[in-house]
Design an enzyme around this catalytic site. Structure first.
Site, PDB file in Angstrom:
ATOM      1  N   THR A  60      45.128  39.092  39.511  1.00 38.28           N
ATOM      2  CA  THR A  60      44.017  40.032  37.878  1.00 38.28           C
ATOM      3  C   THR A  60      43.713  38.145  37.496  1.00 38.28           C
ATOM      4  O   THR A  60      43.999  37.185  38.253  1.00 38.28           O
ATOM      5  CB  THR A  60      44.875  40.316  37.080  1.00 38.28           C
ATOM      6  OG1 THR A  60      44.711  42.128  37.990  1.00 38.28           O
ATOM      7  CG2 THR A  60      44.269  40.648  35.898  1.00 38.28           C
ATOM      8  N   ARG A  97      44.908  55.016  41.066  1.00 38.01           N
ATOM      9  CA  ARG A  97      45.109  55.055  40.331  1.00 38.01           C
ATOM     10  C   ARG A  97      44.819  54.035  39.651  1.00 38.01           C
ATOM     11  O   ARG A  97      43.972  52.993  39.942  1.00 38.01           O
ATOM     12  CB  ARG A  97      46.548  53.831  41.249  1.00 38.01           C
ATOM     13  CG  ARG A  97      47.863  53.815  39.968  1.00 38.01           C
ATOM     14  CD  ARG A  97      47.678  51.738  39.679  1.00 38.01           C
ATOM     15  NE  ARG A  97      48.683  50.709  39.310  1.00 38.01           N
ATOM     16  CZ  ARG A  97      48.167  49.555  39.112  1.00 38.01           C
ATOM     17  NH1 ARG A  97      47.226  49.035  38.990  1.00 38.01           N
ATOM     18  NH2 ARG A  97      49.531  48.440  37.966  1.00 38.01           N
ATOM     19  N   GLY A 100      45.630  50.799  35.847  1.00 38.37           N
ATOM     20  CA  GLY A 100      46.793  49.471  35.542  1.00 38.37           C
ATOM     21  C   GLY A 100      45.858  49.556  34.086  1.00 38.37           C
ATOM     22  O   GLY A 100      45.668  50.047  34.226  1.00 38.37           O
ATOM     23  N   THR A 118      47.970  39.676  32.818  1.00 39.09           N
ATOM     24  CA  THR A 118      48.240  40.014  34.100  1.00 39.09           C
ATOM     25  C   THR A 118      49.910  40.245  34.064  1.00 39.09           C
ATOM     26  O   THR A 118      50.447  39.711  33.845  1.00 39.09           O
ATOM     27  CB  THR A 118      48.199  38.874  34.856  1.00 39.09           C
ATOM     28  OG1 THR A 118      47.885  38.906  36.117  1.00 39.09           O
ATOM     29  CG2 THR A 118      48.585  37.527  34.039  1.00 39.09           C
ATOM     30  N   GLY A 119      50.112  41.184  35.790  1.00 40.91           N
ATOM     31  CA  GLY A 119      51.731  41.196  35.575  1.00 40.91           C
ATOM     32  C   GLY A 119      51.785  42.845  36.353  1.00 40.91           C
ATOM     33  O   GLY A 119      50.640  43.314  36.541  1.00 40.91           O
ATOM     34  N   GLY A 156      51.568  46.594  35.988  1.00 39.87           N
ATOM     35  CA  GLY A 156      50.771  47.402  35.287  1.00 39.87           C
ATOM     36  C   GLY A 156      51.267  47.941  34.323  1.00 39.87           C
ATOM     37  O   GLY A 156      51.535  48.533  32.927  1.00 39.87           O
TER      38      GLY A 156
END
Ligand code: ASP
Length: 307
Positions: free
Chosen positions: A175, A203, A205, A226-227, A229
């Site tokens: 991201t 999907r 996020g 970021t990470g 989701g």
């Protein structure tokens, strides 16, 4: 003049330090520098923080090293479905798009939604039609093809596992995002992503969800996350930082650390965020091995990958 400036990220959960070569590290740092300069130059010319975060994120989207735009990962169907959002702190205006395909710069479509639609979030085909109406640039599938991303997908294709870009095996994070404060004292945030490798078709996020992966409010802060989701959405992380500042009086640093190092970590999420407040303070906490990140104001430039 206030302490105007910008911070950017290219995803939490980097290539493992043990696998990073000096050539790769230089390539990442050069790409971060280019995006930082793109955003900072906009601010220096007295343009808005909204334009600055868009410019920085476009630069990251055009670079195949990051999981957004050109570098977007493959979903379970072997396609690139991208999410993005942008938000303006002075009036809480926001625009977002989710699960769009073949768009060169998803963040610019999010900006068009903010400017020209009464809606906040457009999805899939509807968002693509809106893009065509606003002359947004499209690219063919091969523009998004990347051998490295394809190989990442092959490892999990056909399974129910979906993984974030890079990092520990089966825990890849990616991201891109930017937060900025302009000379008028206005904050803005933008986030853009290809999501997670082998994610289900459709999907969505945290990145296009206002309050989860992205948020800006002049009263408090601008945030881009970021990470993982699913965890960031359940923690409503970006808005959580703002709330901790507004309702509890925490500083930007304490609120950001609480959201990532405590609340996200406690429920098992991986990731980080970049944050900026109306005084120009910047912080960039993360709970994994690294996060591609950089910031620039009148006093200093920082470009870092690992802790
Ligand atoms: N947060 C993004 C998502 O879940 C992925 C990432 O930041 O790596 O779509």
């Amino acid at each position: 003049m206030n302490n105007f400036g910008i911070a950017i990220h290219g995803g939490a959960g980097t290539i493992l330090k043990s696998e990073m070569t000096s050539e790769k590290e230089e390539a990442y740092k050069n790409a971060l520098q280019a995006a930082l300069d793109a955003g900072y130059n906009v601010l220096a010319q007295r343009s808005t923080s909204l334009e600055a975060v868009e410019a920085a994120v476009r630069s990251l989207e055009d670079c195949p090293l990051f999981n957004a735009g050109k570098g977007a990962v493959f979903n379970a169907e072997g396609q690139h479905e991208m999410d993005a959002s942008i938000m303006e702190g002075k009036n809480l205006q926001a625009g977002a798009i989710a699960a769009v395909r073949n768009l060169k710069n998803p963040v610019s479509l999010a900006h068009k939604v903010l400017q020209f639609s009464d809606h906040v979030l457009l999805f899939g085909e509807g968002a693509e039609i809106f893009a065509k109406d606003h002359n947004i640039e499209f690219e063919t599938d091969d523009y998004f093809y990347d051998q490295y991303r394809f190989d990442q997908w092959q490892k999990v294709k056909g399974s129910d596992t979906f993984v974030l870009d890079h990092s520990k095996e089966k825990k890849y994070l990616g991201t891109v995002g930017a937060v900025a404060l302009d000379k008028e004292g206005n904050l803005a945030a933008a986030t853009s992503t290809g999501g997670m490798t082998n994610k289900k078709f459709g999907r969505v996020g945290d990145s296009p969800i206002i309050g989860a992966g992205n948020y800006a409010n002049n009263k408090t802060c601008a945030i881009s996350c970021t990470g993982s989701g699913e965890y960031l959405m359940r923690s409503v992380t970006a808005y959580d930082v703002s709330c901790l500042m507004e309702y509890k009086g925490l500083s930007l640093k304490d609120a950001s650390d609480e959201a990532i190092l405590k609340r996200l970590t406690d429920i098992g999420g991986d990731g980080g965020l970049i944050a900026m407040d109306a005084q120009g303070n910047i912080c960039m906490p993360f709970n994994c091995e690294g996060m591609y990140r950089a910031s620039k104001n009148q006093n200093e430039t920082i470009i870092e990958i690992y802790k």
